[in-house]
Design a protein around this motif. Structure first.
Motif, PDB file in Angstrom:
ATOM      1  N   ILE A 126       0.856  -1.188   0.000  1.00  0.00           N
ATOM      2  CA  ILE A 126       0.000   0.000   0.000  1.00  0.00           C
ATOM      3  C   ILE A 126       0.889   1.232   0.000  1.00  0.00           C
ATOM      4  O   ILE A 126       1.865   1.306   0.749  1.00  0.00           O
ATOM      5  N   GLU A 127       0.517   2.180  -0.818  1.00  0.00           N
ATOM      6  CA  GLU A 127       1.224   3.454  -0.849  1.00  0.00           C
ATOM      7  C   GLU A 127       0.193   4.567  -0.934  1.00  0.00           C
ATOM      8  O   GLU A 127      -0.786   4.474  -1.682  1.00  0.00           O
ATOM      9  N   ALA A 128       0.387   5.606  -0.134  1.00  0.00           N
ATOM     10  CA  ALA A 128      -0.513   6.760  -0.147  1.00  0.00           C
ATOM     11  C   ALA A 128       0.278   8.001  -0.539  1.00  0.00           C
ATOM     12  O   ALA A 128       1.370   8.252  -0.013  1.00  0.00           O
ATOM     13  N   PHE A 144      -9.153  18.165  -1.230  1.00  0.00           N
ATOM     14  CA  PHE A 144      -7.742  17.775  -1.245  1.00  0.00           C
ATOM     15  C   PHE A 144      -7.687  16.268  -1.471  1.00  0.00           C
ATOM     16  O   PHE A 144      -8.356  15.501  -0.773  1.00  0.00           O
ATOM     17  N   THR A 145      -6.887  15.840  -2.424  1.00  0.00           N
ATOM     18  CA  THR A 145      -6.921  14.445  -2.866  1.00  0.00           C
ATOM     19  C   THR A 145      -5.702  13.674  -2.398  1.00  0.00           C
ATOM     20  O   THR A 145      -4.570  14.163  -2.484  1.00  0.00           O
ATOM     21  N   VAL A 146      -5.957  12.455  -1.937  1.00  0.00           N
ATOM     22  CA  VAL A 146      -4.899  11.506  -1.598  1.00  0.00           C
ATOM     23  C   VAL A 146      -5.052  10.292  -2.496  1.00  0.00           C
ATOM     24  O   VAL A 146      -6.145   9.720  -2.608  1.00  0.00           O
ATOM     25  N   LEU A 147      -3.977   9.917  -3.166  1.00  0.00           N
ATOM     26  CA  LEU A 147      -3.967   8.716  -3.998  1.00  0.00           C
ATOM     27  C   LEU A 147      -3.553   7.522  -3.142  1.00  0.00           C
ATOM     28  O   LEU A 147      -2.526   7.574  -2.465  1.00  0.00           O
ATOM     29  N   VAL A 148      -4.366   6.474  -3.180  1.00  0.00           N
ATOM     30  CA  VAL A 148      -4.018   5.227  -2.500  1.00  0.00           C
ATOM     31  C   VAL A 148      -3.778   4.171  -3.564  1.00  0.00           C
ATOM     32  O   VAL A 148      -4.656   3.895  -4.389  1.00  0.00           O
ATOM     33  N   LYS A 149      -2.582   3.599  -3.542  1.00  0.00           N
ATOM     34  CA  LYS A 149      -2.171   2.635  -4.566  1.00  0.00           C
ATOM     35  C   LYS A 149      -1.947   1.265  -3.922  1.00  0.00           C
ATOM     36  O   LYS A 149      -1.199   1.132  -2.953  1.00  0.00           O
ATOM     37  N   LEU A 150      -2.606   0.255  -4.470  1.00  0.00           N
ATOM     38  CA  LEU A 150      -2.434  -1.125  -4.031  1.00  0.00           C
ATOM     39  C   LEU A 150      -1.757  -1.914  -5.145  1.00  0.00           C
ATOM     40  O   LEU A 150      -2.125  -1.770  -6.313  1.00  0.00           O
ATOM     41  N   LEU A 368     -10.472  -8.596  -1.097  1.00  0.00           N
ATOM     42  CA  LEU A 368      -9.661  -7.447  -0.699  1.00  0.00           C
ATOM     43  C   LEU A 368     -10.558  -6.251  -0.374  1.00  0.00           C
ATOM     44  O   LEU A 368     -11.417  -5.865  -1.162  1.00  0.00           O
ATOM     45  N   ARG A 369     -10.330  -5.678   0.793  1.00  0.00           N
ATOM     46  CA  ARG A 369     -11.095  -4.512   1.224  1.00  0.00           C
ATOM     47  C   ARG A 369     -10.139  -3.443   1.726  1.00  0.00           C
ATOM     48  O   ARG A 369      -9.240  -3.722   2.529  1.00  0.00           O
ATOM     49  N   LEU A 370     -10.321  -2.233   1.220  1.00  0.00           N
ATOM     50  CA  LEU A 370      -9.486  -1.101   1.614  1.00  0.00           C
ATOM     51  C   LEU A 370     -10.291  -0.222   2.573  1.00  0.00           C
ATOM     52  O   LEU A 370     -11.405   0.201   2.251  1.00  0.00           O
ATOM     53  N   SER A 371      -9.711   0.052   3.756  1.00  0.00           N
ATOM     54  CA  SER A 371     -10.398   0.856   4.770  1.00  0.00           C
ATOM     55  C   SER A 371      -9.561   2.085   5.089  1.00  0.00           C
ATOM     56  O   SER A 371      -8.326   2.028   5.119  1.00  0.00           O
ATOM     57  N   LYS A 413      -4.170  -1.373  -8.388  1.00  0.00           N
ATOM     58  CA  LYS A 413      -5.426  -0.622  -8.317  1.00  0.00           C
ATOM     59  C   LYS A 413      -5.128   0.694  -7.619  1.00  0.00           C
ATOM     60  O   LYS A 413      -4.464   0.731  -6.572  1.00  0.00           O
ATOM     61  N   GLU A 414      -5.617   1.776  -8.197  1.00  0.00           N
ATOM     62  CA  GLU A 414      -5.352   3.101  -7.652  1.00  0.00           C
ATOM     63  C   GLU A 414      -6.669   3.846  -7.457  1.00  0.00           C
ATOM     64  O   GLU A 414      -7.520   3.869  -8.352  1.00  0.00           O
ATOM     65  N   PHE A 415      -6.816   4.454  -6.283  1.00  0.00           N
ATOM     66  CA  PHE A 415      -8.054   5.135  -5.936  1.00  0.00           C
ATOM     67  C   PHE A 415      -7.742   6.525  -5.383  1.00  0.00           C
ATOM     68  O   PHE A 415      -6.784   6.709  -4.619  1.00  0.00           O
ATOM     69  N   LEU A 416      -8.563   7.495  -5.779  1.00  0.00           N
ATOM     70  CA  LEU A 416      -8.442   8.854  -5.274  1.00  0.00           C
ATOM     71  C   LEU A 416      -9.441   9.055  -4.132  1.00  0.00           C
ATOM     72  O   LEU A 416     -10.639   8.796  -4.293  1.00  0.00           O
TER      73      LEU A 416
END
Length: 754
Positions: A126-128, A144-150, A368-371, A413-416
């Motif tokens: 995981i990287e933020a 304000f956006t944070v990218l979370v990359k799995l 897989l669940r991202l919290s 997978k990348e989520f904003l």
């Protein structure tokens, strides 16, 4: 007087009997075995010839008492080979299939798992990444956006046989009359490739459908004997009748729902070249048909029906040719967490299957669940644009969850995550280093190899708060901007597709053009980000396929929906003439592929890099530049975006790299009416990003004419490279790419032998 010589055509469908499973009756009339066995006019208990009405003493039908129940003998064949001189299959290598049992609980037992060690198995990373390095202490930011990359762990070549998860695969194949001939032959060849790639722990079942559906091959392990029998079942397929998609999918789901044993991974591969003609007839293609409600909830769950204990089976749907039903197939795949692919060229079916199978045979995680949770008072989670994956924001905007499911090996997978960040209470304090904690992030999943539940926490996401912030600290992170471009492309394609369904093709094209302009004008686009360039090209091709009503109906609709499937799931699909995942392999897979986009063979560059000696980023400078410059700069060019050596002024003389006296735009030659570096005679985008007169992305981003050697990706105007063969795809994984390469090698070997 009866003719004693067997006919060369089927008495029912009139198709050729050559190299097909066939039945010749006592009266000498011949039929495809599938045609005669599926014909409603034949009374199976008092059979007679549908042509001459002669009563048959040796009927072709497999009776229940002939059913060969499975045993522990792995060499057992699931077929019956008749010995009668009449009423039998002419070619003894082609079997008469067993009749179906009432329940499909006759699947092979699973292979006992090996005792291979799970020590050293890697975990999901995981990287933020915050969109900016710092915020002013006095600044309150509403978005304000944070990218979370799995990223899933890799699957090495050694581990592919010993550590990967075995699969239960059901193929649901259209064998209606329109599949006759060349299409069916190519489908059989593709199925043989899939069968060869499955291992002894994997299990396969084959379901075919036309007017009715039939399980041709029970769920069996792919041992040597299992593969032989599976190929016999595939070889016996004959094309006839209408298209009953509902019955085919119901039968496929039944195989998996009623099995006694379960491998860790289950999936349905569904291929059709037409519309369902048996469940309500034709309908408006702008929305899915009502008959989808007839499908079982395991493959078409009802939305907003609350929690369900029914396990969803992913359906990976393949629309074959220009006459299939993309709206229905996309709806089914989307609802079941599968993918929809559009196979425009029949010859691509094997590679398309290979890409899909490459992913399925590399599943690393499930469930897989991202919290995420707000880490400071006042920091609120405002929105989570998660595409196809369901997400929710709870506890007064302080908690968020994304449900992702499975990941293939190396898949990203990348989520904003869009937040609101308050100003500090005492912004004028003289502390040299102050920070605001933004998010606590964790993910949980089941490791499919070790079968263990895994929980991983990410480092606390913080943002530095300073009394004053420098311009460099205010710059948007390019990785964040890249994902904004991905969402912008997905939204533009979805909006354009809706407009096209109403007949507003001009508005649809304008929407795509506007979205593409925004992407190229973004920070990532201007910095030469490869994914942003790929997104722009994909949107351009989607726009091209919306040129007219007829073109949209034949290819544009399916192309757009396949693109929506890929962007929504962040998973590669086959679109038009582009095979999903063709291109990157284990050796060269990276975000800036070493030889992507038509780079010359000796070059380390990308996007059609010219000189082999090019040394900059993406080879030969950036995006096809000659040795010293960027974006197609001339050899000595110090300018940016392809500026000529002596170019003065903003971006090298003209607008963004125009030649010194050039009136063109984005590096156009002096008299050029083109854009993005097009040669003088080219129209907007016809030379595409600095290409000479060789078509869109033909030399690519400033490369000289003909620099796109070998016809690589984007090496021709959607014909010589990308969208005409191997193509870079940021969603593709090495496992998918390697399987496509293997498929192409197998095809070449087979073709060479002919």
């Amino acid at each position: 007087m009866m003719d004693s010589s067997p006919s060369t055509t089927c008495g029912i469908c009139k198709g050729s009997l050559e190299r097909q499973a066939m039945y010749t009756a006592e009266c000498s009339h011949s039929f495809h075995f599938t045609c005669i066995n599926n014909t409603f006019a034949i009374n199976k208990f008092n059979p007679f010839c549908p042509i001459c009405s002669t009563k048959w003493n040796n009927p072709p039908f497999s009776m229940p008492n002939f059913y060969n129940a499975p045993s522990n003998n792995n060499n057992q064949s699931p077929f019956i080979f008749p010995t009668s001189s009449f009423g039998s299959v002419i070619d003894e290598c082609r079997p008469v299939l067993e009749s179906e049992p009432l329940q499909f609980s006759d699947d092979d037992p699973l292979l006992e798992p090996s005792s291979s060690s799970t020590v050293g198995l890697q975990k999901v990373t995981i990287e933020a990444i915050p969109e900016r390095e710092a915020l002013a202490a006095s600044e309150s930011v509403s978005l304000f956006t944070v990218l979370v990359k799995l990223k899933a762990p890799p699957l090495s070549a050694e581990a592919r046989s010993s550590r990967r998860a075995p699969i239960d695969l059901v193929t649901v194949l259209d064998v209606s009359g329109s599949m006759h001939g060349y299409k069916l032959s190519l489908l059989k060849r593709a199925m043989n490739f899939v069968i060869d790639e499955l291992g002894p722990s994997d299990r396969l079942s084959v379901v075919s459908f036309n007017s009715q559906a039939r399980r041709m091959f029970r769920l069996s392990r792919m041992t040597d004997a299992g593969r032989r029998n599976a190929k016999l079942a595939v070889d016996s397929l004959c094309a006839s009748g209408q298209t009953n998609i509902v019955e085919g999918l119901k039968k496929g789901a039944q195989v998996l729902e009623e099995r006694r044993y379960k491998n860790p991974v289950s999936s349905i591969v569904f291929l059709s070249d037409g519309n369902d003609t048996c469940n309500g007839g034709w309908y408006s293609r702008s929305s899915p048909p009502v008959y989808l409600s007839l499908l079982p909830p395991s493959i078409f769950p009802v939305k907003n029906s609350g929690p369900s204990e029914i396990e969803t089976i992913p359906v990976h749907a393949f629309g074959f040719g220009s006459d299939h039903d993309p709206v229905t197939m996309h709806a089914i795949s989307d609802a079941s967490s599968g993918t929809f692919s559009f196979i425009e060229s029949y010859e691509m079916v094997q590679d398309a299957f290979a890409s899909c199978i490459g992913g399925l045979l590399s599943v690393m995680t499930q469930g897989l669940r991202l919290s995420m949770r707000s880490a400071s008072h006042g920091v609120e989670i405002k929105s989570i644009p998660s595409g196809r994956y369901s997400s929710e924001i709870t506890d007064g905007e302080s908690k968020g969850t994304i449900h992702i499911g499975d990941l293939y090996a190396d898949e990203v997978k990348e989520f904003l995550i869009n937040l609101s960040v308050p100003a500090l209470l005492n912004p004028n304090e003289e502390e040299t280093e102050r920070k605001t904690s933004l998010l606590d992030i964790a993910c949980s999943y089941k490791d499919i190899v070790s079968k263990e539940a895994v929980e991983i926490e990410c480092d606390l996401v913080e943002i530095r708060r300073a009394k004053t912030v420098s311009p460099s600290e205010m710059a948007v992170n390019l990785e964040v901007d890249r994902q904004r471009n991905r969402l912008r492309a997905a939204e533009s394609i979805a909006e354009a597709q809706k407009m096209a369904e109403t007949g507003d093709l001009f508005g649809a094209r304008c929407t795509l053009s506007k979205g593409r302009t925004e992407i190229f004008g973004s920070a990532a686009g201007q910095a030469g980000d490869s994914m942003s360039a790929w997104l722009g090209a994909d949107m351009k091709e989607t726009e091209r396929r919306m040129g007219s009503v007829q073109q949209y109906q034949q290819e544009g609709r399916a192309f757009a929906l396949a693109g929506m499937s890929a962007h929504g799931a962040q998973r590669a699909t086959t679109k038009g003439k582009t095979v999903a995942g063709a291109g990157p392999t284990d050796d060269n897979f990276s975000f800036g592929l070493s030889r992507a986009f038509g780079a010359a063979s000796a070059s380390g560059g990308a996007f059609g890099a010219a000189a082999p000696a090019g040394g900059g980023a993406f080879g030969g400078g950036v995006f096809g530049a000659a040795p010293g410059g960027a974006f197609g700069a001339a050899p000595g060019g110090g300018g940016l975006f392809g500026a000529a050596p002596s170019g003065g002024g903003a971006f090298g003389g003209g607008v963004i790299g125009a030649a010194p006296s050039g009136g063109g735009v984005f590096g156009a030659a002096p008299s050029g009416g083109g854009a993005f570096g097009a040669a003088p005679s080219s129209s907007v985008f016809s030379g595409g990003f600095g290409a000479a007169s060789g078509g869109g992305f033909g030399g690519g981003f400033g490369a000289q004419q003909g620099a796109a050697a070998l016809g690589g990706g984007f090496g021709g105007a959607y014909g010589g490279g990308a969208y005409g063969g191997a193509a870079y795809d940021p969603y593709a994984t090495p496992s998918m790419a390697n399987m496509v390469v293997k498929s192409q090698q197998v095809s070449k070997t087979m073709d060479d032998k002919k």
